[in-house]
Design an enzyme around this catalytic site. Structure first.
Site, PDB file in Angstrom:
ATOM      1  N   SER A 274     -69.861  28.615   2.955  1.00 20.51           N
ATOM      2  CA  SER A 274     -69.026  29.583   2.239  1.00 20.51           C
ATOM      3  C   SER A 274     -68.213  28.916   1.147  1.00 20.51           C
ATOM      4  CB  SER A 274     -68.087  30.266   3.226  1.00 20.51           C
ATOM      5  OG  SER A 274     -67.248  29.289   3.804  1.00 20.51           O
ATOM      6  N   CYS A 275     -68.374  27.597   0.952  1.00 15.07           N
ATOM      7  CA  CYS A 275     -67.480  26.914   0.005  1.00 15.07           C
ATOM      8  C   CYS A 275     -68.192  26.314  -1.205  1.00 15.07           C
ATOM      9  CB  CYS A 275     -66.704  25.834   0.744  1.00 15.07           C
ATOM     10  SG  CYS A 275     -65.832  26.504   2.153  1.00 15.07           S
ATOM     11  N   PHE A 276     -69.061  25.329  -0.987  1.00 14.67           N
ATOM     12  CA  PHE A 276     -69.645  24.645  -2.156  1.00 14.67           C
ATOM     13  C   PHE A 276     -70.345  25.616  -3.117  1.00 14.67           C
ATOM     14  CE2 PHE A 276     -70.193  20.265   0.136  1.00 14.67           C
ATOM     15  CZ  PHE A 276     -68.820  20.108   0.130  1.00 14.67           C
TER      16      PHE A 276
END
Ligand code: UGA
Length: 454
Positions: A274-276
């Site tokens: 869900s981040c990079f």
């Protein structure tokens, strides 16, 4: 500040709930709010609403000790606390920009509650937000709905988090640092004192800076790490064309240089989560809006997309150039081990490529199958799910290792040889050693050139 401030955490995703549980473990009174009644009930029963290593036990412990409580209303949480963390999600919009609607809703709710408070308190933005968001979006809403002045009547800070899913509890128990972006000296002082109480005796440095710098630190770290991964995946593709090269050996040689950290140089089938992916996209679109061409970031993203296709290409090559009707086993669906999170998981891209080429796909994952079934793959492609590794491998003509779960690492070559029609292994996480490679029919690893024939 000797007395411990009371804490409100607005948001019960990974960032919010893990912080809430760890802060409560350190003896702070914590109220965590969610708009989802079911989630509130689950937490108050002492359970985590999603799988994360060690979190269930910690929630059980802190809820039963009375230090952690979930509430439905944001206002209730804020009215009963001295420091409030905004920890709601900022998902990607189609344009790549971050969706700020939950941030805005939360800032409005805090503003409304601040209107009724007469003690000094501090609002801390903890969600990942593009530089300028705290000053230009959050503060104006807080001031509008409270009728009070930020920096005078209440404090504002921005403090990003750096936890990794699968290790979120440990990372929050002892982060490498706490970044404190401050609107003014008093706000920063308040959060620094809070952090010092929270991490007393643990040697966690506090880095104080401006709001916008703190916001940029978060994007800086994540995009740098994503860049490392795309760099090593590109190197891995080059390595695969040269007999005798193993990119994992090469990284050992690169990483001994004191200027280079080898920890995030594991070649594989690409980064997910869900981040990079979200943060790389958001920084690209932020730069483009400023009429810049963020060439490096665009390439990082492009290489990452290609890496899933490349992994499927390795399977196609070994199966005579065509995947139509071939039974392919996927081991691992979550975007990394120790989590059931499927967001932007490389398995989704890999499964989509396999499906579009007509493969018959079966997948196994120790934790992520319910999420895969419910949220992601169901309506777009046909895939069957196995309950055991053996069932997944049965009669398959090729197996792709997509997530490096421990239970896959322990498998011997025999398990593949006995169950599969042909033991063709595409090891996209490089979990098997040289002995294993010799024992299966065909082994292809990301970043591994052909055996040299002397
Ligand atoms: C990442 C960062 O590591 C955290 O510091 C940050 O706080 C978090 O994002 C966030 O912004 O909230 P996370 O997404 O949980 O954490 O997981 P990582 O361990 O960073 O892995 C991300 C992806 O990169 C996974 O798909 C993983 O398989 C892949 N990866 C990681 C590689 O392909 N190679 C590597 O060497 C490392």
């Amino acid at each position: 500040m000797s007395e411990k401030p009371k804490v409100a955490i607005l948001g019960t995703g990974y960032v919010g709930l893990v912080a809430a549980a760890v802060f409560a473990e350190r003896d702070f009174d914590v109220l965590t709010s969610s708009q989802n009644k079911e989630k509130v009930d689950t937490i108050n029963k002492g359970k985590a609403p999603f799988y994360e290593k060690d979190l269930d036990d910690l929630i059980e412990k802190t809820v039963s000790s009375g230090k952690l409580k979930a509430v439905h209303g944001r206002k209730e949480a804020v009215l009963n606390s001295d420091i409030f963390f905004i920890a709601v999600g900022t998902p990607s919009l189609m344009s790549g920009e971050a969706d700020l609607s939950l941030i805005k809703e939360t800032a409005i709710a805090i503003g409304e509650a601040l209107c009724e408070k007469d003690t000094y308190s501090v609002v801390v933005a903890r969600s990942t937000i593009i530089p300028g968001t705290t000053r230009n979006v959050i503060i104006p809403l807080l001031e509008k709905y409270s009728g009070k002045k930020a920096g005078k009547d209440f404090g504002v800070c921005m403090s990003p988090e750096f936890l990794r899913q699968g290790a979120a509890v440990d990372d929050t128990r002892k982060p490498d640092s706490v970044v404190v972006g401050e609107l003014d000296e008093r706000s920063g002082e308040f959060l620094e004192n809070f952090s010092n109480q929270l991490y007393e005796g643990l040697d966690v440095p506090v880095l104080r800076m401006g709001l916008e710098s703190a916001e940029m630190v978060k994007y800086g770290r994540n995009t740098f790490l994503a860049m490392n991964i795309s760099y090593i995946n590109e190197m891995a593709r080059i390595a695969e064309t040269i007999p005798g090269i193993d990119i994992y050996e090469v990284v050992k040689g690169i990483g001994v240089d004191w200027r280079i950290n080898p920890v995030f140089l594991n070649a594989g089938c690409g980064y997910g989560g869900s981040c990079f992916p979200k943060d790389v996209k958001a920084l690209i679109s932020f730069a483009q809006l400023r009429e810049l061409s963020p060439l490096l970031l665009e390439t990082v993203e492009e290489i990452n997309l290609q890496q899933a296709a490349h992994t499927v290409g390795l399977a196609r090559q070994e199966l005579g150039g065509n995947l139509k009707g071939k039974r392919i086993a996927i081991l691992g669906l979550s975007f990394k081990p120790e989590t059931d999170d499927m967001r932007e998981a490389p398995s989704i891209k890999i499964a989509n490529h396999l499906f579009s080429e007509g493969a018959d796909i079966i997948a196994y994952d120790p934790k992520a199958i319910p999420n895969a079934k419910n949220n992601f793959i169901k309506d777009t492609i046909q895939i069957s799910y196995a309950e055991t590794i053996g069932e997944c491998l049965k009669d398959a003509e090729c197996c792709i290792i997509v997530t490096e779960w421990d239970e896959f690492k322990k498998l011997t070559a025999d398990v593949f040889n006995m169950n599969m029609k042909r033991s063709v292994i595409i090891d996209a996480r490089r979990i098997y050693d040289a002995d294993f490679r010799k024992e299966v029919e065909i082994y292809k690893g990301i970043g591994l050139g052909k055996e040299r024939s002397e």
